[in-house]
Write an enzyme that holds these catalytic residues in place. Sequence first.
Site, short mmCIF file in Angstrom:
data_model
loop_
_atom_site.label_atom_id
_atom_site.label_comp_id
_atom_site.label_asym_id
_atom_site.label_seq_id
_atom_site.Cartn_x
_atom_site.Cartn_y
_atom_site.Cartn_z
N HIS A 53 -14.15 -14.57 -22.00
CA HIS A 53 -13.68 -13.35 -23.04
C HIS A 53 -11.95 -13.50 -23.18
CE1 HIS A 53 -12.46 -9.68 -25.01
NE2 HIS A 53 -12.24 -9.19 -24.19
N CYS A 75 -15.95 -4.84 -24.07
CA CYS A 75 -16.08 -6.10 -24.73
C CYS A 75 -17.19 -6.77 -23.73
CB CYS A 75 -14.66 -6.91 -24.28
SG CYS A 75 -13.45 -6.49 -25.67
N GLU A 114 -18.68 -1.68 -29.63
CA GLU A 114 -17.67 -1.04 -29.70
C GLU A 114 -17.33 0.14 -30.14
OE1 GLU A 114 -14.23 -1.79 -27.20
OE2 GLU A 114 -15.13 -3.78 -26.90
P1 HMG Z 1 3.53 -7.10 -25.67
O1 HMG Z 1 4.17 -6.07 -25.19
O2 HMG Z 1 3.41 -6.40 -27.48
O3 HMG Z 1 3.60 -8.34 -25.96
O4 HMG Z 1 1.88 -7.07 -25.50
P2 HMG Z 1 4.16 -8.97 -24.48
O5 HMG Z 1 6.23 -8.93 -24.56
O6 HMG Z 1 4.14 -8.93 -23.20
O7 HMG Z 1 4.59 -10.38 -24.99
C1 HMG Z 1 3.49 -11.43 -24.63
C2 HMG Z 1 3.85 -12.61 -23.93
O8 HMG Z 1 4.62 -13.73 -25.41
C3 HMG Z 1 4.58 -12.48 -23.31
O9 HMG Z 1 3.49 -13.80 -22.25
C4 HMG Z 1 5.62 -13.21 -23.71
O10 HMG Z 1 6.44 -13.75 -22.40
C5 HMG Z 1 5.24 -13.97 -24.83
P3 HMG Z 1 3.81 -13.51 -20.86
O11 HMG Z 1 5.09 -13.54 -20.16
O12 HMG Z 1 3.03 -12.59 -20.37
O13 HMG Z 1 2.84 -15.69 -20.46
N1 HMG Z 1 6.89 -14.12 -25.58
C6 HMG Z 1 7.15 -15.05 -26.76
N2 HMG Z 1 5.95 -16.44 -25.71
C7 HMG Z 1 7.34 -17.21 -26.70
N3 HMG Z 1 8.22 -17.07 -27.28
C8 HMG Z 1 8.84 -15.74 -28.01
C9 HMG Z 1 8.13 -14.88 -26.98
N4 HMG Z 1 8.30 -13.34 -27.41
C10 HMG Z 1 7.52 -12.63 -26.24
N5 HMG Z 1 10.19 -14.86 -29.13
C11 HMG Z 1 -0.27 -6.60 -25.26
C12 HMG Z 1 0.95 -7.75 -24.65
C13 HMG Z 1 -1.36 -8.06 -24.70
C14 HMG Z 1 0.25 -5.76 -23.51
C15 HMG Z 1 -0.60 -6.02 -25.91
O14 HMG Z 1 -0.76 -6.94 -27.18
C16 HMG Z 1 -1.45 -4.92 -26.13
O15 HMG Z 1 -1.52 -4.27 -25.20
N6 HMG Z 1 -3.04 -5.91 -26.11
C17 HMG Z 1 -4.10 -5.14 -26.20
C18 HMG Z 1 -4.28 -4.87 -24.71
C19 HMG Z 1 -4.98 -6.27 -24.51
O16 HMG Z 1 -5.43 -7.53 -25.02
N7 HMG Z 1 -5.56 -6.69 -22.69
C20 HMG Z 1 -5.77 -7.95 -22.21
C21 HMG Z 1 -6.72 -7.85 -21.02
S1 HMG Z 1 -8.49 -6.20 -21.89
C22 HMG Z 1 -9.61 -7.56 -22.59
O17 HMG Z 1 -9.08 -8.44 -22.92
C23 HMG Z 1 -10.36 -6.17 -23.12
C24 HMG Z 1 -10.09 -5.60 -24.27
O18 HMG Z 1 -10.67 -6.89 -25.07
C25 HMG Z 1 -10.89 -4.84 -25.11
C26 HMG Z 1 -12.53 -4.24 -24.56
O19 HMG Z 1 -12.74 -5.24 -23.48
O20 HMG Z 1 -13.22 -3.56 -24.90
C27 HMG Z 1 -8.36 -5.51 -24.87
#
Ligand code: HMG
Length: 445
Positions: free
Chosen positions: A244, A120, A83
């Site tokens: 994935h 992906c 991609e």
């Molecule tokens: P964010 O807002 O930066 O992070 O977004 P957050 O605040 O949600 O924190 C992430 C996790 O860390 C959370 O865990 C927090 O609690 C934890 P959860 O509650 O979800 O279990 N956390 C901590 N843990 C321990 N100590 C701390 C601490 N602080 C926070 N101090 C987000 C995270 C994944 C949304 C962002 O990185 C993003 O937008 N990523 C890109 C999209 C993505 O990867 N999506 C995944 C599903 S879609 C997919 O897999 C397809 C893809 O590969 C593309 C394709 O297919 O082409 C992306």
Amino acid sequence: MTAVGIDAIEIWTGKLKLDLPNTFAPEKGEDPEKYTKGLGLNASSFPDAHEDIVTMGANAAHRLMDRKGLTPDDIGRIDVATESAFDNSKPVSTYIAGCLEQVYDGDFHHANKGERKFACVAGTQAIDDAYNWIKAGRNRGRSALVVATDTALYARGDPGEATQGAGAVAMLISEDPSVLELSTEQGYGSADETDFLKPNQQFPSVDGKRSMQVYLARMREAVEDFESVSGDTHPDDFEYIPFHTPFPGMVRKAGLLGYRHMIRDTTVEEELADEIGFQPREDEFEDREAYEEAIRDYMDKLKETDQYREWYGNTIDPTLSISREVGNWYTGSVHIARASALRHALNEGIDLTGKRLLVGSYGSGAQAEVHAETVQDGWKDEIEASNIDAQIEDRYDLSFEEYEKVHDRHNHDKTIEIEDFTVPDGEFVFTGRGRMNERMYDFVE
Ligand code: HMG
């Protein structure tokens, strides 16, 4: 029926590393544990100045062909899943074939080449195309080369910046494969979604939180669709379940949902009932909201049980070790999850021959695919030949200022020249653009 599947695997990581807890988090003013514990990531891989999706894919394919003693005549098909393509007409597979023709006698003029796109999940779709081509008897004894290659970069400041990565996985799909036979049975969960997309732009538009919900919903559909042809799944059926892996924290959620689904109406659910009760059934609740709350409650208890922890530790955690060090490779991610699991088995002396894997691929936009794989007796030799640990170890560790330059260098809207951080050695490198704006490559001895 002829067995068809994966005969060889080679992985090429981008040669630069961004340390997430120690280099990235402090600059963002964030707790390093958000990365190591929350997202489950230690580092991301990045391409050096001379690397891109073509060099990484061609280098992985070259290593694979050399190791297996193949010539272009042995390959009847080259499919690239990506991609991160830079051309809407000429497929990346033609560039990769051109690179390989620099180092082998003969050519790939006889090979059907293409490019697969569905976020992906495209890497798995390309394997699927190869499988169907061989099963249809059109391969004339030849194998297919499938290359999943991506530079998974997000715009600076986007929350996805924490989950970047770059690398390629080359796989040889053959009759009577020595590593894994693929099941005929498959399941799909596919819907028109706008969670992550790149409408003619390099960096994705992402609704991060929603993308996680869509991942889980489509994966669940795919598992149910798979079960409709293969029968119910059970946690004991599969040695490993590679998913994935955009980041390991996502797989933690998928693993828990999957386990709950698989133990429903089994003796495992009964055994756990004394400790955490039976799973809530929707018809016991007045409305969906109350049911969903009860499910969340059950899952919170389930994830603390010894049974779940042991299953997760044996079946899911071993799939995450490479991903933790390299980040999201988009089309390659599920394939490095599988490789991590096989590498874990090798290191632990586990005999996998005849054991089964359940593989869950996913692409935003959105589609999940689930199929089973049976490990073949050549798996050990294949995994022993991999040098991925050394590649990961040898990456150049970027400072934050260097990371900013590398991101700019690979930003298609900028023309920034930077010095290489590593010295090319026996590999394809990007050398610049030609008269029609095509990208050009050389092999450096
Ligand atoms: P964010 O807002 O930066 O992070 O977004 P957050 O605040 O949600 O924190 C992430 C996790 O860390 C959370 O865990 C927090 O609690 C934890 P959860 O509650 O979800 O279990 N956390 C901590 N843990 C321990 N100590 C701390 C601490 N602080 C926070 N101090 C987000 C995270 C994944 C949304 C962002 O990185 C993003 O937008 N990523 C890109 C999209 C993505 O990867 N999506 C995944 C599903 S879609 C997919 O897999 C397809 C893809 O590969 C593309 C394709 O297919 O082409 C992306």
